[in-house]
Design an enzyme around this catalytic site. Sequence first.
Site, PDB file in Angstrom:
ATOM      1  N   HIS A  29       0.820  -1.215   0.000  1.00 35.08           N
ATOM      2  CA  HIS A  29       0.000   0.000   0.000  1.00 35.08           C
ATOM      3  C   HIS A  29       0.852   1.263   0.000  1.00 35.08           C
ATOM      4  CE1 HIS A  29      -3.591  -2.353   1.959  1.00 35.08           C
ATOM      5  NE2 HIS A  29      -2.946  -3.068   1.064  1.00 35.08           N
TER       6      HIS A  29
ATOM      7  N   TYR B 211     -13.458   9.256  -1.883  1.00 36.56           N
ATOM      8  CA  TYR B 211     -13.776   8.013  -2.579  1.00 36.56           C
ATOM      9  C   TYR B 211     -14.041   6.838  -1.632  1.00 36.56           C
ATOM     10  CZ  TYR B 211     -13.125  10.687  -6.704  1.00 36.56           C
ATOM     11  OH  TYR B 211     -13.317  11.645  -7.669  1.00 36.56           O
TER      12      TYR B 211
END
Length: 692
Positions: A482, A578
């Site tokens: 990530h 988002y």
Amino acid sequence: MFPSSSRRRLRLRVLTAVIAAVAAVTAVVPAAAAAATGSTVTGVASGRCLDVVGNSTASKTRVNIYDCNGQANQAWTFTAAGELRVYDAAMCLDVAGASTTSPADAQIYPCHGGANQKWRIGTDGTITGVQSGLCLDVTGAGTANSTLVGLSTCNGGANQKWRTSLGDTQPPSVPGNPRVSDLVCDAVTFAWNASTDNVGVAFYDVYHDGQSMKSVSGSTLSTSLTVVGGATWGLYVNARDAAGNVSQASTTVSITPPQCQPDDQAPSAPTKLTGAASGTTVTLDWAAATDNIGVRAYDVYRGGAKVGAVTGTATAPPATTFVDSGLAANTSYQYYVVARDAQANVSPPSATTTVTTGAACGDSVCAVTQIATDTDIPWGLVTLPDGTILYTRRDAHDIVHLNPATGAKTTVGTVPGVDNTDGEGGLLGLAVSPGFAGDHWLYLMHTSPSDNRIVRIKLEDDQLGTTTEQVLVSGLLRNKYHNGGRLRFGPDGKLYATTGDAQNGDNAQNKASLNGKVLRLNPDGSVPSDNPFGTYVWSYGHRNPQGLAFDSQGRLWEQEFGDGIMDETNLITKGGNYGWPACEGTSGTCGTAGFIAPKRTYPTADGSCSGIAIVRDVLYVACERGTRMYREVISGSDLTDVQAYFNGTYGRLRTVEPAPGGGLWLTTTNNGDKDSVPDNSNEKIFHVTLGG
């Protein structure tokens, strides 16, 4: 003049009233003041303390700033749950009405564990609402006594900065000695040694290959995990404290559980194989094979060599059709198909079929040409003004100059200060300055020993001028997975960058953090004046975005890895949220007002897509686990006419970029892409010729 006796009675009445008043005050305040065992929270701009108005303990009492006086209405405690408690932990700092819209009122309210009572104390002095992402703010940037305190959009101002001893910004140490035992077909016991922390470890988060498996308490040092027979996974663990600080990941333990049901019976051969050509594309169809347990995949062979695969799952059989693209015109090709089960038992081949392509390419994908191989992972890739290519090698930390016409390669230099993460960190994104012909700047994103960062270095005379390096953005949190990493210059001349959440989903919703974001910066590293939050942040609520591309209207599209449910393609808007970690794709609370829905989602088995490119307003998506490239037509703000190419033909696909003349560059990432070991890969770089 009052007589002396009257004056005595008057003094007595006044004294009695004063005593009564003091007694009344004592009943409310000094008792509370005596319990002032918390810490002060002091405004940086004012030097005054965060204070409950009027010493009141009533629900919905507002908070303000006031001269620090040591009383209980200024004594705050930060709990392991992320609450800010006051009055000996009887009441919580609360966002009135659970509002997520700026501005919002701050008040006290009985503690109930809601997200509107959870806070993050940042290293930059901000105190941010977990639910809203808004900053605790002194109204109107006031500094006077009794100025009310609320929440508003984070802007970096001194009226949003606080000094306190409450916050914990130190992450735990890395969990040690990860190990497994009792491995069976569907379970394993995973254990590790305890981490240490300045306050205390609250949780351990267990992952496989970047996907969350479970979280356990900070006192738990082993756990049973559900696994899949025959699937090779890399297990690791992070430690997390109550303030949300996450450690770096442990080393990885690889497991391959045995199958639950031994199987040595091969599937039957596929039947009724047919093929049809449309220009230089061939579409194959066949009837399904049978198996005693289940067919898991079909392998497609052209001219005796495997050119693709169609895969299924334990519950969904594989499709019985395959598209073979980019073939030569006026050429006959012979195909056959074999079936494969979950334990690699392979059927006899089907009957063969011969298909002859058309005279010319009338298809979307016309030809694929291999232009180079590499022993490391090609990650970032750009085209120079002369049509040659530069690409980064993720684990080896250097940059290669490739002439696609001849295949000649030159290493132009090693980027200083790059570090690996025993996962997916390293030398990542690459972009070329819009004025490269004159300024020679290359822009890079990479992992360092302490963070992820964006730098620029000059390339002159085919050599990397490492002494010219400038660090533009640093302090981006890193972890094993990530890390984001894609860079792309926009038509506005600004540099856009993707950052991952560093395996801590809270970072994505924290607008004071640069992780889990799409960033926007000026070429010199400064913050553009029209950014939505006064920082580098352009959009937020992202998990691990790695694809960026602009369409002909100048709109930014983004590709993002999901966790275990779905991946997503997003159309990015300025200041947009988002949704991660509250939602993933269209699951969870993605329908909640304020979250922007993706334009397309993909099951992770068919996706895990990294890079994207746009050519003539068609979006191309390179997928790793899905081992395919999607072609998606941009129509308005939608993605239509979705087609999949190279399904299993080249394996895992990492990066796709526009090539001169309207084609594509495409790279693989098949070997060693989760271990950070340099030069243990066997990757390919292709040129894809596109049709209409």
